[in-house]
Write an enzyme that holds these catalytic residues in place. Structure first.
Site, PDB file in Angstrom:
ATOM      1  N   ARG A 147      -4.571   5.662  -7.181  1.00 29.99           N
ATOM      2  CA  ARG A 147      -3.399   6.521  -7.334  1.00 29.99           C
ATOM      3  C   ARG A 147      -2.860   6.332  -8.738  1.00 29.99           C
ATOM      4  O   ARG A 147      -2.691   5.195  -9.192  1.00 29.99           O
ATOM      5  CB  ARG A 147      -2.329   6.137  -6.304  1.00 29.99           C
ATOM      6  CG  ARG A 147      -1.167   7.094  -6.290  1.00 29.99           C
ATOM      7  CD  ARG A 147      -0.073   6.638  -5.347  1.00 29.99           C
ATOM      8  NE  ARG A 147       0.880   5.781  -6.016  1.00 29.99           N
ATOM      9  CZ  ARG A 147       2.150   5.591  -5.610  1.00 29.99           C
ATOM     10  NH1 ARG A 147       2.586   6.189  -4.500  1.00 29.99           N
ATOM     11  NH2 ARG A 147       2.965   4.797  -6.253  1.00 29.99           N
ATOM     12  N   TYR A 159       9.584   7.060 -10.392  1.00 26.45           N
ATOM     13  CA  TYR A 159       8.985   6.497  -9.189  1.00 26.45           C
ATOM     14  C   TYR A 159       7.538   6.066  -9.442  1.00 26.45           C
ATOM     15  O   TYR A 159       6.760   6.797 -10.056  1.00 26.45           O
ATOM     16  CB  TYR A 159       8.985   7.526  -8.035  1.00 26.45           C
ATOM     17  CG  TYR A 159       8.030   7.109  -6.960  1.00 26.45           C
ATOM     18  CD1 TYR A 159       8.388   6.113  -6.066  1.00 26.45           C
ATOM     19  CD2 TYR A 159       6.739   7.628  -6.908  1.00 26.45           C
ATOM     20  CE1 TYR A 159       7.486   5.651  -5.129  1.00 26.45           C
ATOM     21  CE2 TYR A 159       5.827   7.173  -5.971  1.00 26.45           C
ATOM     22  CZ  TYR A 159       6.211   6.188  -5.087  1.00 26.45           C
ATOM     23  OH  TYR A 159       5.300   5.721  -4.178  1.00 26.45           O
ATOM     24  N   ASP A 210       1.278  10.982  -6.403  1.00 24.59           N
ATOM     25  CA  ASP A 210       2.410  11.126  -5.479  1.00 24.59           C
ATOM     26  C   ASP A 210       3.593  11.754  -6.220  1.00 24.59           C
ATOM     27  O   ASP A 210       4.104  11.181  -7.188  1.00 24.59           O
ATOM     28  CB  ASP A 210       2.794   9.727  -4.960  1.00 24.59           C
ATOM     29  CG  ASP A 210       3.780   9.769  -3.807  1.00 24.59           C
ATOM     30  OD1 ASP A 210       4.391  10.827  -3.567  1.00 24.59           O
ATOM     31  OD2 ASP A 210       3.946   8.716  -3.145  1.00 24.59           O
ATOM     32  N   HIS A 212       6.411  12.453  -4.643  1.00 23.88           N
ATOM     33  CA  HIS A 212       7.591  11.857  -3.989  1.00 23.88           C
ATOM     34  C   HIS A 212       8.686  12.872  -3.676  1.00 23.88           C
ATOM     35  O   HIS A 212       9.870  12.634  -3.936  1.00 23.88           O
ATOM     36  CB  HIS A 212       8.121  10.689  -4.828  1.00 23.88           C
ATOM     37  CG  HIS A 212       8.380   9.459  -4.023  1.00 23.88           C
ATOM     38  ND1 HIS A 212       9.631   8.936  -3.858  1.00 23.88           N
ATOM     39  CD2 HIS A 212       7.549   8.652  -3.323  1.00 23.88           C
ATOM     40  CE1 HIS A 212       9.553   7.849  -3.094  1.00 23.88           C
ATOM     41  NE2 HIS A 212       8.297   7.654  -2.753  1.00 23.88           N
ATOM     42  N   GLU A 236       0.316  14.312  -3.285  1.00 27.02           N
ATOM     43  CA  GLU A 236       1.104  13.847  -2.133  1.00 27.02           C
ATOM     44  C   GLU A 236       2.560  14.278  -2.228  1.00 27.02           C
ATOM     45  O   GLU A 236       3.153  14.233  -3.313  1.00 27.02           O
ATOM     46  CB  GLU A 236       1.019  12.311  -2.117  1.00 27.02           C
ATOM     47  CG  GLU A 236       1.849  11.666  -1.030  1.00 27.02           C
ATOM     48  CD  GLU A 236       1.738  10.147  -1.078  1.00 27.02           C
ATOM     49  OE1 GLU A 236       0.781   9.629  -1.690  1.00 27.02           O
ATOM     50  OE2 GLU A 236       2.613   9.478  -0.516  1.00 27.02           O
ATOM     51  N   GLU A 262       4.722  10.687   5.101  1.00 25.90           N
ATOM     52  CA  GLU A 262       5.161   9.291   5.211  1.00 25.90           C
ATOM     53  C   GLU A 262       6.573   9.169   5.784  1.00 25.90           C
ATOM     54  O   GLU A 262       6.910   8.121   6.319  1.00 25.90           O
ATOM     55  CB  GLU A 262       5.047   8.558   3.859  1.00 25.90           C
ATOM     56  CG  GLU A 262       5.985   9.055   2.796  1.00 25.90           C
ATOM     57  CD  GLU A 262       5.788   8.356   1.454  1.00 25.90           C
ATOM     58  OE1 GLU A 262       4.641   8.152   1.054  1.00 25.90           O
ATOM     59  OE2 GLU A 262       6.799   8.032   0.820  1.00 25.90           O
ATOM     60  N   ARG A 283      -0.101  11.571   6.380  1.00 25.23           N
ATOM     61  CA  ARG A 283       0.327  10.356   5.686  1.00 25.23           C
ATOM     62  C   ARG A 283       1.157   9.400   6.536  1.00 25.23           C
ATOM     63  O   ARG A 283       1.670   8.397   6.033  1.00 25.23           O
ATOM     64  CB  ARG A 283       1.160  10.762   4.453  1.00 25.23           C
ATOM     65  CG  ARG A 283       0.349  11.248   3.297  1.00 25.23           C
ATOM     66  CD  ARG A 283      -0.384  10.106   2.625  1.00 25.23           C
ATOM     67  NE  ARG A 283       0.493   9.264   1.837  1.00 25.23           N
ATOM     68  CZ  ARG A 283       0.354   7.950   1.715  1.00 25.23           C
ATOM     69  NH1 ARG A 283      -0.591   7.314   2.362  1.00 25.23           N
ATOM     70  NH2 ARG A 283       1.180   7.259   0.939  1.00 25.23           N
ATOM     71  N   GLU A 339      -4.152   3.742   2.195  1.00 23.28           N
ATOM     72  CA  GLU A 339      -3.387   3.192   1.071  1.00 23.28           C
ATOM     73  C   GLU A 339      -3.335   1.665   1.228  1.00 23.28           C
ATOM     74  O   GLU A 339      -3.067   1.150   2.307  1.00 23.28           O
ATOM     75  CB  GLU A 339      -1.961   3.756   1.091  1.00 23.28           C
ATOM     76  CG  GLU A 339      -1.085   3.246  -0.041  1.00 23.28           C
ATOM     77  CD  GLU A 339       0.312   3.881  -0.017  1.00 23.28           C
ATOM     78  OE1 GLU A 339       0.724   4.398   1.038  1.00 23.28           O
ATOM     79  OE2 GLU A 339       0.980   3.852  -1.063  1.00 23.28           O
ATOM     80  N   TRP A 402      14.727  11.390  -4.256  1.00 23.20           N
ATOM     81  CA  TRP A 402      14.108  10.246  -4.941  1.00 23.20           C
ATOM     82  C   TRP A 402      12.627  10.192  -4.624  1.00 23.20           C
ATOM     83  O   TRP A 402      12.219  10.428  -3.515  1.00 23.20           O
ATOM     84  CB  TRP A 402      14.761   8.914  -4.533  1.00 23.20           C
ATOM     85  CG  TRP A 402      14.015   7.783  -5.154  1.00 23.20           C
ATOM     86  CD1 TRP A 402      14.021   7.435  -6.481  1.00 23.20           C
ATOM     87  CD2 TRP A 402      13.124   6.863  -4.510  1.00 23.20           C
ATOM     88  NE1 TRP A 402      13.179   6.366  -6.689  1.00 23.20           N
ATOM     89  CE2 TRP A 402      12.610   6.010  -5.499  1.00 23.20           C
ATOM     90  CE3 TRP A 402      12.691   6.716  -3.183  1.00 23.20           C
ATOM     91  CZ2 TRP A 402      11.698   4.990  -5.218  1.00 23.20           C
ATOM     92  CZ3 TRP A 402      11.793   5.713  -2.884  1.00 23.20           C
ATOM     93  CH2 TRP A 402      11.304   4.850  -3.900  1.00 23.20           C
TER      94      TRP A 402
HETATM   95  C1  GCO Z   1       3.800   5.637  -0.992  1.00 21.22           C
HETATM   96  C2  GCO Z   1       5.260   5.782  -0.821  1.00 21.22           C
HETATM   97  C3  GCO Z   1       6.066   4.552  -1.013  1.00 21.22           C
HETATM   98  C4  GCO Z   1       7.528   4.830  -0.698  1.00 21.22           C
HETATM   99  C5  GCO Z   1       8.121   3.713   0.053  1.00 21.22           C
HETATM  100  C6  GCO Z   1       9.558   3.928   0.409  1.00 21.22           C
HETATM  101  O1  GCO Z   1       3.159   6.651  -1.163  1.00 21.22           O
HETATM  102  O2  GCO Z   1       3.317   4.523  -0.894  1.00 21.22           O
HETATM  103  O3  GCO Z   1       5.731   6.914  -1.481  1.00 21.22           O
HETATM  104  O4  GCO Z   1       5.885   3.989  -2.278  1.00 21.22           O
HETATM  105  O5  GCO Z   1       8.263   5.053  -1.839  1.00 21.22           O
HETATM  106  O6  GCO Z   1       7.360   3.533   1.201  1.00 21.22           O
HETATM  107  O7  GCO Z   1       9.988   2.947   1.275  1.00 21.22           O
HETATM  108 MG    MG Z   2       4.189   8.402  -1.049  1.00 18.73          MG
END
Ligand code: GCO
Ligand code: MG
Length: 402
Positions: A147, A159, A210, A212, A236, A262, A283, A339, A402
């Site tokens: 990643r 992030y 990602d 986010h 992602e 996620e 995810r 992951e 975020w």
């Molecule tokens: C990922 C996620 C994490 C999140 C985290 C928040 O793809 O691994 O985006 O990095 O930010 O799980 O608690």
């Molecule tokens: Mg993520």
């Protein structure tokens, strides 16, 4: 196999973890992960106040009935707190059943469908040279999929970009840290980063990215299109997760594979995404989606549409939650990728683990059950510490995803 005690253990080696520990009249101990990053104590209360008293005296073999009892029986369904609590119970029961059977858990889920699980690691860097160094480092550790996250000119903190090898977004802070964001700067910068990474590392290395949850549908569509020449394994969370219809628009514009989920916690979050073939990877974490019982259902449904697993595995999933993901991933037919962000040494001193990582492939090991132990004395040495995920603001102060 009657449940004699249900105990919630909170420990903070490197970071906070919430673990449900069930003991049975046969003397077996089953573990389940209930960690909800930055909101840990809500799940502790849910489990300790409302669930643990209901478990004592139940037959630990009745996994499906216990799942339905906690889901339908609560009347109030879904949501991250409820589904993390149910997940912890579910995983602890699967751990117990597999220990009672004397088998590693994946055997009870249908047995191994593959020899190991392709894992991706997190590379990041504020500049291209540091990003390249981070990718080289992961390749040396054996990772075969990477990643890629990087800083954006003009933004102070983005992030996924760590100052050290162990990236940990939740800070042990009394208030959430503020980060900054500008989608236009990000969109201008990212395609060039992937062009450079492909030029350096060649065409075959699977690369992931990602977003986010930060872009609008049309911005995400543009990014997916511009990244097509660099053949991403997935893009992602390109748009905010709760607005699933956004992915219809993204999908119309790009063939870059999409991953999301996620922050989902139910099969109902995925229904239109799967049936309309709007995503390529699921995810969800075992820990946040009602456990093995429910995530297995989601993955079997996804498999009918050619959609694969990409189970969430950041450091906020405890070694117990990771082990559950590995057993499930080894057993399901439509495994995609796992992951794998390594935990720190203190975490490994609290949780003993039997999984292996060899030549880029994870395997849950052959110990009966999940293969994870919790050292209560060691856990007790690391009491809970207040921690929050960061928040994000635009230049004018507007709060952004975020
Ligand atoms: C990922 C996620 C994490 C999140 C985290 C928040 O793809 O691994 O985006 O990095 O930010 O799980 O608690
Ligand atoms: Mg993520």
């Amino acid at each position: 196999m009657i449940i004699e005690s249900a105990e919630v253990v909170v420990t903070s080696p490197d970071r906070n973890f919430v673990t449900l520990r069930l003991t049975t009249d046969d003397g077996l101990v089953g573990l389940g992960d209930a960690t909800l990053n930055g909101r840990e104590r809500s799940v502790v209360a849910y489990l300790a106040e409302h669930v643990a008293p209901l478990l004592v005296g139940r037959d630990a073999h009745r996994i499906e009935d216990t799942w339905q009892f906690l889901y339908r029986g609560a009347y109030w369904r879904r949501g991250p707190v409820t589904m993390a609590a149910i997940a912890a119970v579910d995983v602890a029961l699967w751990d117990l059943k597999a220990q009672a059977a004397g088998m590693p858990l994946y055997q009870l889920l249908g047995g191994a469908s593959r020899t190991g699980l392709l894992a991706y690691g997190h590379a990041s860097g504020p500049s291209l040279p540091s990003l390249f160094e981070s990718i080289h480092q992961l390749l040396e550790e054996g990772y075969r999929a990477i990643r890629v996250q990087t800083s954006v000119p003009g933004l102070s903190k983005v992030y996924g970009v760590g100052s050290s090898a162990l990236y940990e977004p939740a800070g042990r802070v009394p208030m959430p840290v503020e980060e900054d964001w500008d989608s236009r700067s990000y969109l201008r910068h990212i395609p060039g980063v992937f062009e450079a990474v492909r030029a350096e590392f060649g065409p075959s290395l699977p690369l992931l990215h990602d977003v986010h949850h930060r872009l609008t549908p049309i911005e995400a569509a543009r990014l997916g299109k511009e990244l097509e020449p660099y053949d991403l394994f997935w893009l992602e969370d390109c748009t905010p997760a709760e607005d699933t219809s956004a992915l219809r628009l993204v999908r119309q514009h790009t063939t870059t594979p999409l991953a999301i989920g996620e922050v989902f916690n139910s099969v109902y979050d995925y229904r239109s995404l799967i049936s309309e073939r709007l995503i390529d990877y699921v995810r969800s974490a075992v820990t946040h989606t009602g456990g093995i019982t429910h995530l297995k259902r989601i993955l079997e449904y996804a498999g009918q549409y050619g959609i694969k697993s990409g189970i969430h595995g950041p450091t906020d999933i405890s070694p117990v939650g990771m082990a559950a993901a590995l057993h499930l991933g080894l057993a399901v037919h439509n495994f995609g990728i796992q992951e794998y962000m390594k935990h720190g040494a203190l975490t490994d001193s609290v949780f003993s683990q039997s999984f292996t990582f060899t030549d880029g492939l994870l395997h849950p090991g052959s110990a009966p059950g999940l293969g994870v132990g919790l050292d209560l004395d060691a856990a007790g040495r690391f009491p809970y510490q207040t921690a929050y995920l960061p928040i994000n603001r635009l230049k004018d102060g507007t709060l952004h995803d975020w």
